[in-house]
Design an enzyme around this catalytic site. Structure first.
Site, PDB file in Angstrom:
ATOM      1  N   ASP A  35       0.851  -1.190   0.000  1.00 50.70           N
ATOM      2  CA  ASP A  35       0.000   0.000   0.000  1.00 50.70           C
ATOM      3  C   ASP A  35       0.890   1.244   0.000  1.00 50.70           C
ATOM      4  O   ASP A  35       1.887   1.306   0.712  1.00 50.70           O
ATOM      5  CB  ASP A  35      -0.917  -0.006   1.227  1.00 50.70           C
ATOM      6  CG  ASP A  35      -2.064   0.970   1.094  1.00 50.70           C
ATOM      7  OD1 ASP A  35      -3.212   0.524   0.983  1.00 50.70           O
ATOM      8  OD2 ASP A  35      -1.802   2.202   1.092  1.00 50.70           O
ATOM      9  N   ILE A  36       0.509   2.237  -0.810  1.00 53.91           N
ATOM     10  CA  ILE A  36       1.329   3.447  -0.947  1.00 53.91           C
ATOM     11  C   ILE A  36       1.309   4.285   0.337  1.00 53.91           C
ATOM     12  O   ILE A  36       2.217   5.077   0.587  1.00 53.91           O
ATOM     13  CB  ILE A  36       0.844   4.282  -2.159  1.00 53.91           C
ATOM     14  CG1 ILE A  36       1.932   5.183  -2.684  1.00 53.91           C
ATOM     15  CG2 ILE A  36      -0.426   5.052  -1.852  1.00 53.91           C
ATOM     16  CD1 ILE A  36       1.640   5.779  -4.047  1.00 53.91           C
ATOM     17  N   ASN A  97     -12.776  -3.359   2.418  1.00 53.45           N
ATOM     18  CA  ASN A  97     -13.721  -2.243   2.448  1.00 53.45           C
ATOM     19  C   ASN A  97     -14.572  -2.317   1.178  1.00 53.45           C
ATOM     20  O   ASN A  97     -14.031  -2.460   0.078  1.00 53.45           O
ATOM     21  CB  ASN A  97     -12.962  -0.913   2.499  1.00 53.45           C
ATOM     22  CG  ASN A  97     -12.164  -0.755   3.777  1.00 53.45           C
ATOM     23  OD1 ASN A  97     -12.607  -1.158   4.840  1.00 53.45           O
ATOM     24  ND2 ASN A  97     -10.971  -0.189   3.673  1.00 53.45           N
ATOM     25  N   GLU A 105     -12.407   3.179  -1.293  1.00 57.57           N
ATOM     26  CA  GLU A 105     -11.937   4.303  -2.123  1.00 57.57           C
ATOM     27  C   GLU A 105     -11.686   3.860  -3.551  1.00 57.57           C
ATOM     28  O   GLU A 105     -11.965   4.601  -4.488  1.00 57.57           O
ATOM     29  CB  GLU A 105     -10.632   4.865  -1.554  1.00 57.57           C
ATOM     30  CG  GLU A 105     -10.801   5.652  -0.274  1.00 57.57           C
ATOM     31  CD  GLU A 105      -9.459   5.956   0.379  1.00 57.57           C
ATOM     32  OE1 GLU A 105      -8.441   6.060  -0.350  1.00 57.57           O
ATOM     33  OE2 GLU A 105      -9.425   6.046   1.607  1.00 57.57           O
ATOM     34  N   VAL A 106     -11.099   2.693  -3.713  1.00 56.82           N
ATOM     35  CA  VAL A 106     -10.714   2.234  -5.057  1.00 56.82           C
ATOM     36  C   VAL A 106     -11.688   1.123  -5.484  1.00 56.82           C
ATOM     37  O   VAL A 106     -11.767   0.078  -4.834  1.00 56.82           O
ATOM     38  CB  VAL A 106      -9.258   1.705  -5.073  1.00 56.82           C
ATOM     39  CG1 VAL A 106      -8.885   1.246  -6.477  1.00 56.82           C
ATOM     40  CG2 VAL A 106      -8.292   2.775  -4.579  1.00 56.82           C
ATOM     41  N   HIS A 110     -10.023  -5.403  -3.500  1.00 53.80           N
ATOM     42  CA  HIS A 110      -8.713  -5.553  -2.858  1.00 53.80           C
ATOM     43  C   HIS A 110      -8.904  -5.970  -1.415  1.00 53.80           C
ATOM     44  O   HIS A 110      -9.804  -5.499  -0.734  1.00 53.80           O
ATOM     45  CB  HIS A 110      -7.879  -4.266  -2.932  1.00 53.80           C
ATOM     46  CG  HIS A 110      -8.591  -3.033  -2.474  1.00 53.80           C
ATOM     47  ND1 HIS A 110      -9.548  -2.396  -3.228  1.00 53.80           N
ATOM     48  CD2 HIS A 110      -8.472  -2.307  -1.330  1.00 53.80           C
ATOM     49  CE1 HIS A 110      -9.992  -1.334  -2.574  1.00 53.80           C
ATOM     50  NE2 HIS A 110      -9.369  -1.259  -1.406  1.00 53.80           N
ATOM     51  N   HIS A 112      -6.956  -5.847   2.142  1.00 54.27           N
ATOM     52  CA  HIS A 112      -5.823  -5.281   2.875  1.00 54.27           C
ATOM     53  C   HIS A 112      -5.346  -6.376   3.833  1.00 54.27           C
ATOM     54  O   HIS A 112      -6.161  -6.967   4.556  1.00 54.27           O
ATOM     55  CB  HIS A 112      -6.245  -4.098   3.751  1.00 54.27           C
ATOM     56  CG  HIS A 112      -6.775  -2.901   3.018  1.00 54.27           C
ATOM     57  ND1 HIS A 112      -6.043  -1.752   2.857  1.00 54.27           N
ATOM     58  CD2 HIS A 112      -7.966  -2.661   2.431  1.00 54.27           C
ATOM     59  CE1 HIS A 112      -6.770  -0.849   2.208  1.00 54.27           C
ATOM     60  NE2 HIS A 112      -7.951  -1.377   1.938  1.00 54.27           N
TER      61      HIS A 112
HETATM   62  P1  5GP Z   1      -9.806   1.344   0.229  1.00 60.20           P
HETATM   63  O1  5GP Z   1     -10.112   2.568   1.039  1.00 60.20           O
HETATM   64  O2  5GP Z   1     -10.422   1.412  -1.152  1.00 60.20           O
HETATM   65  O3  5GP Z   1     -10.126   0.069   0.945  1.00 60.20           O
HETATM   66  O4  5GP Z   1      -8.249   1.284   0.074  1.00 60.20           O
HETATM   67  C1  5GP Z   1      -7.534   1.791  -0.998  1.00 60.20           C
HETATM   68  C2  5GP Z   1      -6.073   1.711  -0.643  1.00 60.20           C
HETATM   69  O5  5GP Z   1      -5.330   1.909  -1.823  1.00 60.20           O
HETATM   70  C3  5GP Z   1      -5.625   2.775   0.371  1.00 60.20           C
HETATM   71  O6  5GP Z   1      -5.073   2.123   1.513  1.00 60.20           O
HETATM   72  C4  5GP Z   1      -4.574   3.571  -0.399  1.00 60.20           C
HETATM   73  O7  5GP Z   1      -3.484   3.959   0.407  1.00 60.20           O
HETATM   74  C5  5GP Z   1      -4.161   2.618  -1.495  1.00 60.20           C
HETATM   75  N1  5GP Z   1      -3.721   3.262  -2.725  1.00 60.20           N
HETATM   76  C6  5GP Z   1      -4.342   4.279  -3.379  1.00 60.20           C
HETATM   77  N2  5GP Z   1      -3.662   4.609  -4.489  1.00 60.20           N
HETATM   78  C7  5GP Z   1      -2.586   3.779  -4.538  1.00 60.20           C
HETATM   79  C8  5GP Z   1      -1.499   3.650  -5.453  1.00 60.20           C
HETATM   80  O8  5GP Z   1      -1.388   4.343  -6.447  1.00 60.20           O
HETATM   81  N3  5GP Z   1      -0.583   2.680  -5.183  1.00 60.20           N
HETATM   82  C9  5GP Z   1      -0.678   1.882  -4.077  1.00 60.20           C
HETATM   83  N4  5GP Z   1       0.274   0.968  -3.914  1.00 60.20           N
HETATM   84  N5  5GP Z   1      -1.697   1.976  -3.194  1.00 60.20           N
HETATM   85  C10 5GP Z   1      -2.623   2.925  -3.416  1.00 60.20           C
END
Ligand code: 5GP
Length: 126
Positions: A35-36, A97, A105-106, A110, A112
Site C-alpha cells: 500500500d502506498i 472495504n 476508495e478504489v 482488494h 488489505h
Molecule cells: P480502500 O479505502 O479502497 O479500501 O483502500 C484503498 C487503498 O489503496 C488505500 O489504503 C490507499 O493507500 C491505497 N492506494 C491508493 N492509491 C494507490 C497507489 O497508487 N498505489 C498503491 N500501492 N496503493 C494505493
C-alpha cells in the site's frame, strides 16, 4: 445484480503498468503489492487481475481458477511476512472495504493485509 467496473480506477492502471507499484507476489490471476500509504508495518493489498469491483462481484463471476488463485495469494502473503499465528507469527487483520458504508476508495476488489503491530478495535464506535 449489475456491477459497473471503472477501467480508469487506480488499480486498473497499476495492472496495465501505467503507474508503478511495489510488487510482493504476482501470479497469472492476482497481484499483491505494498500500500502506498501504509497504516501498519506490514500493509499489503491483494487484487485479482480481472475487472471486479468487490468480493461479491468477484465470486459471482470469476472462474474457480481465479478465485483459488486470489485466496492462495492471500495465504502466500501471510506466509511471506510471517504473520500466521499458527506458525509463530503474531497475527494480522484482513479487510475488504466495500461500497460507501465500507468506505471503499478504489473500486477494484482488494484485500488489505495488515500486520506488524496490534491493530486495536475493529472499528470505532459511532
Ligand atoms: P480502500 O479505502 O479502497 O479500501 O483502500 C484503498 C487503498 O489503496 C488505500 O489504503 C490507499 O493507500 C491505497 N492506494 C491508493 N492509491 C494507490 C497507489 O497508487 N498505489 C498503491 N500501492 N496503493 C494505493
Amino acid at each position: 445484480m449489475e456491477f459497473k467496473y471503472d477501467k480508469e480506477n487506480i488499480f486498473a492502471k497499476i495492472l496495465r503498468k501505467e503507474i508503478p507499484n511495489d510488487t510482493v507476489i504476482e501470479t497469472d490471476f492476482s497481484l499483491a503489492f505494498k500500500d502506498i500509504n501504509p497504516v501498519a508495518p506490514v500493509h499489503i493489498l491483494v487484487i485479482p487481475k480481472g475487472p471486479y469491483v468487490n468480493y461479491d462481484h468477484f465470486v459471482s463471476n470469476a472462474s474457480n481458477e481465479e478465485v483459488l488463485d486470489f485466496n492462495n495469494t492471500v495465504k502466500e502473503v501471510i506466509k511471506k511476512f510471517d504473520l500466521d499465528p499458527e506458525r509463530n507469527g503474531a497475527g494480522y487483520r484482513l479487510i475488504a472495504n466495500t461500497g460507501s458504508n465500507g468506505v471503499q476508495e478504489v473500486p477494484h476488489l482488494h484485500f488489505h493485509i495488515l500486520g506488524g503491530r496490534n491493530m486495536g478495535f475493529m472499528v470505532s464506535r459511532p
